[in-house]
Design a protein around this motif. Structure first.
Motif, PDB file in Angstrom:
ATOM      1  N   ARG A  27      31.306  -5.583  -8.660  1.00 37.47           N
ATOM      2  CA  ARG A  27      31.294  -6.075 -10.027  1.00 37.47           C
ATOM      3  C   ARG A  27      32.337  -7.182 -10.130  1.00 37.47           C
ATOM      4  NH1 ARG A  27      34.417  -2.613 -14.524  1.00 37.47           N
ATOM      5  NH2 ARG A  27      34.799  -4.729 -15.219  1.00 37.47           N
ATOM      6  N   SER A  30      36.794 -10.444 -13.269  1.00 32.79           N
ATOM      7  CA  SER A  30      37.356 -11.458 -14.156  1.00 32.79           C
ATOM      8  C   SER A  30      37.884 -10.897 -15.473  1.00 32.79           C
ATOM      9  CB  SER A  30      36.297 -12.518 -14.440  1.00 32.79           C
ATOM     10  OG  SER A  30      35.119 -11.931 -14.960  1.00 32.79           O
ATOM     11  N   SER A  31      37.527  -9.681 -15.832  1.00 35.06           N
ATOM     12  CA  SER A  31      37.967  -9.114 -17.105  1.00 35.06           C
ATOM     13  C   SER A  31      38.944  -7.955 -16.947  1.00 35.06           C
ATOM     14  CB  SER A  31      36.747  -8.630 -17.899  1.00 35.06           C
ATOM     15  OG  SER A  31      36.075  -7.612 -17.185  1.00 35.06           O
ATOM     16  N   VAL A  32      39.440  -7.743 -15.724  1.00 36.46           N
ATOM     17  CA  VAL A  32      40.328  -6.606 -15.502  1.00 36.46           C
ATOM     18  C   VAL A  32      41.623  -7.043 -14.835  1.00 36.46           C
ATOM     19  CG1 VAL A  32      38.399  -4.994 -15.357  1.00 36.46           C
ATOM     20  CG2 VAL A  32      39.324  -6.000 -13.254  1.00 36.46           C
ATOM     21  N   ASN A  52      47.131 -10.331 -15.018  1.00 39.93           N
ATOM     22  CA  ASN A  52      46.105 -10.041 -16.012  1.00 39.93           C
ATOM     23  C   ASN A  52      44.852 -10.874 -15.701  1.00 39.93           C
ATOM     24  OD1 ASN A  52      46.899 -12.617 -16.923  1.00 39.93           O
ATOM     25  ND2 ASN A  52      46.664 -12.037 -19.066  1.00 39.93           N
ATOM     26  N   PRO A  53      43.756 -10.669 -16.420  1.00 41.30           N
ATOM     27  CA  PRO A  53      42.502 -11.333 -16.064  1.00 41.30           C
ATOM     28  C   PRO A  53      42.572 -12.857 -16.032  1.00 41.30           C
ATOM     29  CG  PRO A  53      42.001  -9.481 -17.459  1.00 41.30           C
ATOM     30  CD  PRO A  53      43.507  -9.607 -17.422  1.00 41.30           C
ATOM     31  N   SER A  54      43.280 -13.462 -16.952  1.00 43.39           N
ATOM     32  CA  SER A  54      43.330 -14.922 -16.978  1.00 43.39           C
ATOM     33  C   SER A  54      44.330 -15.495 -15.989  1.00 43.39           C
ATOM     34  CB  SER A  54      43.689 -15.404 -18.386  1.00 43.39           C
ATOM     35  OG  SER A  54      45.033 -15.090 -18.678  1.00 43.39           O
ATOM     36  N   ASN A  74      38.930 -16.075 -10.089  1.00 43.29           N
ATOM     37  CA  ASN A  74      37.855 -15.225 -10.616  1.00 43.29           C
ATOM     38  C   ASN A  74      36.476 -15.704 -10.169  1.00 43.29           C
ATOM     39  OD1 ASN A  74      39.604 -13.442 -11.886  1.00 43.29           O
ATOM     40  ND2 ASN A  74      39.611 -14.614 -13.795  1.00 43.29           N
ATOM     41  N   ASN A  77      36.098 -14.026  -7.090  1.00 42.92           N
ATOM     42  CA  ASN A  77      36.322 -12.573  -7.164  1.00 42.92           C
ATOM     43  C   ASN A  77      37.408 -12.126  -6.189  1.00 42.92           C
ATOM     44  OD1 ASN A  77      35.048 -10.946  -9.111  1.00 42.92           O
ATOM     45  ND2 ASN A  77      33.994  -9.748  -7.573  1.00 42.92           N
ATOM     46  N   LYS A 100      40.265  -0.777 -14.835  1.00 42.36           N
ATOM     47  CA  LYS A 100      39.005  -0.920 -15.560  1.00 42.36           C
ATOM     48  C   LYS A 100      39.218  -1.645 -16.881  1.00 42.36           C
ATOM     49  CE  LYS A 100      36.627   3.218 -13.819  1.00 42.36           C
ATOM     50  NZ  LYS A 100      36.053   4.534 -14.193  1.00 42.36           N
ATOM     51  N   TYR A 102      41.838  -4.519 -19.409  1.00 47.51           N
ATOM     52  CA  TYR A 102      42.425  -5.856 -19.420  1.00 47.51           C
ATOM     53  C   TYR A 102      43.925  -5.861 -19.132  1.00 47.51           C
ATOM     54  CZ  TYR A 102      43.468 -10.514 -21.278  1.00 47.51           C
ATOM     55  OH  TYR A 102      43.874 -11.803 -21.435  1.00 47.51           O
TER      56      TYR A 102
END
Length: 124
Positions: A27, A30-32, A52-54, A74, A77, A100, A102
């Protein structure tokens, strides 16, 4: 499910550098939040760098501040750990981990997915 595979470990002399990579599959990450942990013989697994994600928010344990840099791509991945000015006390198995959610997690129990680890050995 997320599968994480670390690479880039090895044997290096004190003062040298290594770049660890953590490739994720299963998966998008990018959001975790992601993190690098390490575990030396006889010691607990400790968080050393979190992101963090960003990528805008990072955390480093005191012993690696100014020497290690965590980053992420991201689109690929992948998360990286650039390690400079390595010391013998950096010798450990290094693990990549993913949450799982942010936000950064500061304890290993807050991470849901783990790689198999890669050995880093720094000779004096």
């Amino acid at each position: 499910q997320v599968q994480l595979v670390e690479s880039g470990g090895g044997l290096v002399e004190a003062g040298g550098s290594l770049r660890l990579s953590c490739a994720a599959s299963g998966r998008a990450i990018s959001s975790v939040a992601m993190g690098w942990f390490r575990q030396a013989p006889g010691k607990e697994r400790e968080p050393i760098a979190l992101i963090n994600p960003s990528g805008a928010n990072t955390y480093y344990t005191d012993s690696v501040k100014g020497r290690f840099t965590i980053s992420r791509d991201n689109a690929k991945n992948t998360v990286y750990l650039q390690m400079n000015c390595l010391k013998p006390e950096d010798t450990a198995v290094y693990y990549c981990a993913a949450r799982k959610v942010y936000g950064l997690g500061y304890h290993r129990d807050e991470y849901d997915y783990w790689g198999q680890g890669t050995q880093v050995t720094v000779s004096s």
